[in-house]
Design a protein around this motif. Structure first.
Motif, short mmCIF file in Angstrom:
data_model
loop_
_atom_site.label_atom_id
_atom_site.label_comp_id
_atom_site.label_asym_id
_atom_site.label_seq_id
_atom_site.Cartn_x
_atom_site.Cartn_y
_atom_site.Cartn_z
N ASN A 1 5.94 -9.40 14.98
CA ASN A 1 5.85 -10.65 15.73
C ASN A 1 7.18 -11.38 15.76
OD1 ASN A 1 2.83 -11.31 16.51
ND2 ASN A 1 2.76 -10.32 14.51
N GLN B 1 3.27 -19.62 33.83
CA GLN B 1 2.39 -18.47 33.59
C GLN B 1 1.71 -18.03 34.88
OE1 GLN B 1 2.09 -16.75 30.85
NE2 GLN B 1 3.14 -18.06 29.38
N PRO C 1 3.95 -12.76 32.22
CA PRO C 1 4.00 -13.51 30.94
C PRO C 1 5.35 -13.46 30.24
CG PRO C 1 1.94 -12.32 31.12
CD PRO C 1 2.78 -11.88 32.29
N ASP C 2 6.00 -12.29 30.23
CA ASP C 2 7.27 -12.19 29.52
C ASP C 2 8.36 -13.01 30.21
OD1 ASP C 2 8.96 -10.77 27.42
OD2 ASP C 2 10.02 -10.18 29.26
N LYS D 1 7.98 -16.80 29.63
CA LYS D 1 8.46 -17.26 28.33
C LYS D 1 9.99 -17.37 28.31
CE LYS D 1 6.10 -14.03 26.25
NZ LYS D 1 5.54 -13.15 25.21
N GLU E 1 4.66 -19.01 23.82
CA GLU E 1 3.63 -18.08 23.37
C GLU E 1 2.27 -18.74 23.14
OE1 GLU E 1 6.74 -15.14 20.98
OE2 GLU E 1 5.55 -16.62 19.89
N GLY F 1 -1.23 -17.42 26.85
CA GLY F 1 -1.14 -16.13 27.52
C GLY F 1 -0.39 -15.05 26.78
N ALA F 2 0.14 -15.29 25.59
CA ALA F 2 0.88 -14.27 24.87
C ALA F 2 -0.06 -13.45 23.98
CB ALA F 2 1.97 -14.90 24.02
N LYS F 3 0.27 -12.16 23.81
CA LYS F 3 -0.53 -11.29 22.96
C LYS F 3 0.10 -11.07 21.60
CE LYS F 3 -2.46 -8.74 26.89
NZ LYS F 3 -2.60 -7.39 27.52
N SER F 4 1.40 -11.35 21.47
CA SER F 4 2.09 -11.18 20.20
C SER F 4 3.19 -12.21 20.11
CB SER F 4 2.66 -9.77 20.08
OG SER F 4 3.62 -9.52 21.09
N VAL G 1 1.77 -16.91 18.53
CA VAL G 1 0.39 -16.43 18.42
C VAL G 1 -0.05 -16.38 16.97
CG1 VAL G 1 -1.14 -14.48 18.90
CG2 VAL G 1 0.64 -15.11 20.55
N ASN H 1 -3.15 -18.57 15.29
CA ASN H 1 -4.20 -17.89 14.53
C ASN H 1 -4.29 -18.42 13.11
OD1 ASN H 1 -4.80 -16.32 16.76
ND2 ASN H 1 -3.52 -14.60 16.10
#
Length: 573
Positions: A105, A161, A166-167, A170, A243, A246-249, A253, A257
């Protein structure tokens, strides 16, 4: 002529030559003694500097260890149980246990931050050069650049977004976080070029490009490197914020979490990693600045005389109004161009006409305005109070850093940490200590505001010419007299540059705090509009907030011109 007279003349010549040789020998002895004294003094100064550096590092190490011990004890006794902060030992254990997770990450966020930092700074330096070389472009387009900086992140992020992948979204958001600070700092550096060399270039037939290449750009390197330093922290924060949606990593993120799972060691492990992401390049660029520009504090501050304002007061006022209207037209055209170029859906993308109708034409216009004006009043109180507090603290800390070097060594890591740690991590601590009212929001706004102020003012104080200090020492001047009579007047341009940067930053920080903590103000209104898909209200709130930031910036710029015309007229463009 007689033999006696010739002999006498020869003897006189030998006597004169002997006296001259004696005087020459005595002068040589004095020169040798003087050279030896200078060499001895230089050697003593180097030894003193080495001892001072060693003592400074030892002091920093001791104070840092003491703070770590205090942190560990306080966390173990009550702060961890209150759900506020994890102990250093818990953070280390979390980093070791989940090293692979953190590394993957970290690299994802760092790659976004590096690209956003690079493109944002590159564009800022190029635009600054254009503005300095062609002042008409600055008059027309600076407000557009300022508008990009003033756009509220809580509104910009979801729109980006929806516009980019997504990339890319950012990276664009990170570039926006970096751009304006480096732009203002670079313009300040380019305009601080010495008047003497500029006059010489003109005398030798050189034009604007020659002045830029040989004088302005070398003189602006310290300010540019300061902008790159500040940009490192801004890029880390921009990447983290990008992030959140819409970010996955990425560390953002991981942070969300951790907050949702009440995993304090994870939250604060992310905070440590983001701090390192910002602090390491900050320190490296500081070393690079000292290595590349050792001459920056020894050059005279002689400036080229600036032309007096021409024309009547009315004509100057009319010219300023014309440039302002032109800038507004450029901003509105850029707004429409964004909607057209990226083919925004009419449901999401609202034009200036849509916003105008929402605020002034529709049947609900009065109610719409009342909602936004009430929220704006709250935001102005939050932003104004935090702005003043951050500016005062930043200037005071910069003065302390320059006058008491040990303070700089001890507190610089803490200052960088306060700017680098994501605000979302600091909010629980600040809200717990100061509540969810004005105190907590002001603290958040001040933290975001003071760091650019600290960096710019500290750099300005260190760039005071050494010959000015030599003159003051000849009058047996004290440290505080030097500060008041030389350093602060010389640093006025940097102080006002910081004030201009901090003005829109304070508004943005206030809206961020309102989103994350208080549930009021325009920050909360924007988030609510987005969650309810009321994009017209979102665009209207963003436009109103941007307009207020522009007015705020303009007021500070007006105060800057008034003060500099009196105390530093050569710095007025």
């Amino acid at each position: 002529m007689s033999t006696a007279s010739v002999t006498g003349s020869s003897q006189g010549a030998r006597t004169s030559a002997g006296a001259a040789d004696g005087r020459s020998g005595a002068s040589g002895d004095r020169d040798a003694i003087r050279a030896a004294a200078i060499a001895t003094e230089r050697s003593r100064s180097r030894r003193a500097a080495r001892r001072g550096a060693i003592n400074g590092w030892v002091t920093t190490l001791v104070v840092s260890l003491a703070l770590l011990v205090l942190w560990e004890v306080a966390a173990d006794l009550w702060l961890t149980r209150l759900g506020v902060i994890a102990s250093p030992s818990a953070i280390v254990q979390s980093l070791i246990a989940d090293a692979g997770l953190y590394w993957s990450n970290f690299t994802a966020t760092a790659w976004v931050a590096i690209r956003g930092w690079f493109w944002g700074n590159l564009l800022a330096v190029l635009v600054a050069i254009v503005f300095v070389q062609v002042p008409a472009f600055e008059s027309l387009f600076l407000r557009l650049a300022l508008t990009l900086f003033c756009l509220p992140l809580v509104a910009v992020n979801p729109l980006l977004q929806l516009t980019f992948d997504p990339d890319t979204a950012k990276v664009v958001l990170t570039s926006l976080a970096v751009f304006f600070t480096t732009l203002v700092g670079t313009m300040l550096g380019l305009r601080s070029a010495d008047g003497g060399p500029l006059t010489m270039v003109t005398a030798w037939g050189g034009g604007g490009l020659s002045k830029l290449r040989f004088v302005r750009f070398p003189s602006g390197i310290p300010a540019i490197l300061t902008g790159l330093q500040i940009g490192a922290a801004a890029a880390a924060l921009g990447a983290i914020f990008g992030e959140f949606i819409g970010a996955k990593s990425g560390l953002g993120v991981l942070l969300i979490n951790g907050l949702m799972g009440l995993n304090l060691p994870r939250v604060w492990s992310v905070a440590v990693l983001v701090t390192l992401m910002a602090a390491v390049p900050y320190g490296l660029f500081g070393l690079l600045r000292r290595w590349l520009t050792p001459w920056s504090a020894s050059i005279s501050n002689a400036q080229a005389a600036t032309a007096s304002p021409r024309g009547s007061a009315f004509s100057r006022f009319a010219t300023a109004v014309a440039w302002t209207i032109g800038s507004i037209v450029v901003i509105l055209l850029a707004w429409w161009a964004y909607l057209i170029v990226f083919d925004m859906s009419p449901f999401v993308g609202k034009s200036p006409v849509d916003v105008f109708q929402y605020l002034f034409v529709s049947e609900e216009a009065a109610a719409n305005r009342a909602v936004l004006v009430e929220a704006l009043g709250v935001t102005l109180v939050h932003a104004g109070t935090g702005y003043i507090a951050g500016l005062v603290v930043g200037i005071a800390m910069a003065v302390a850093f320059v006058t008491v070097p040990v303070v700089e060594r001890v507190l610089t890591p803490l200052a960088v940490a306060l700017r680098s740690v994501p605000i979302i991590v600091l909010i629980p601590v600040l809200i717990l200590a100061l509540g969810r009212g004005l105190g907590g929001v002001v603290a958040i706004t001040a933290i975001v505001t003071f760091f650019p102020t600290l960096a710019n003012v500290q750099g300005g104080l260190k760039r005071v010419p050494s010959d000015a200090f030599t003159l003051m020492r000849s009058y047996d001047s004290s440290i505080w007299s030097n500060l008041w009579r030389v350093q602060l007047p010389y640093t006025l341009p940097a102080i006002f540059a910081s004030a201009r940067i901090a003005a829109p930053t304070a508004v943005l920080a206030a809206t961020l705090a309102e989103w994350l903590a208080t549930g009021d103000g325009l920050g909360h209104t924007i988030v609510t509009s987005r969650s309810h898909s009321d994009y017209t209200q979102l665009w209207a709130a963003a436009a109103l907030l941007t307009a207020v930031s522009l007015v705020f910036y303009s007021l500070v710029s007006w105060a800057e011109r008034v003060v500099l015309r009196r105390f530093a007229p050569s710095q007025v463009g």
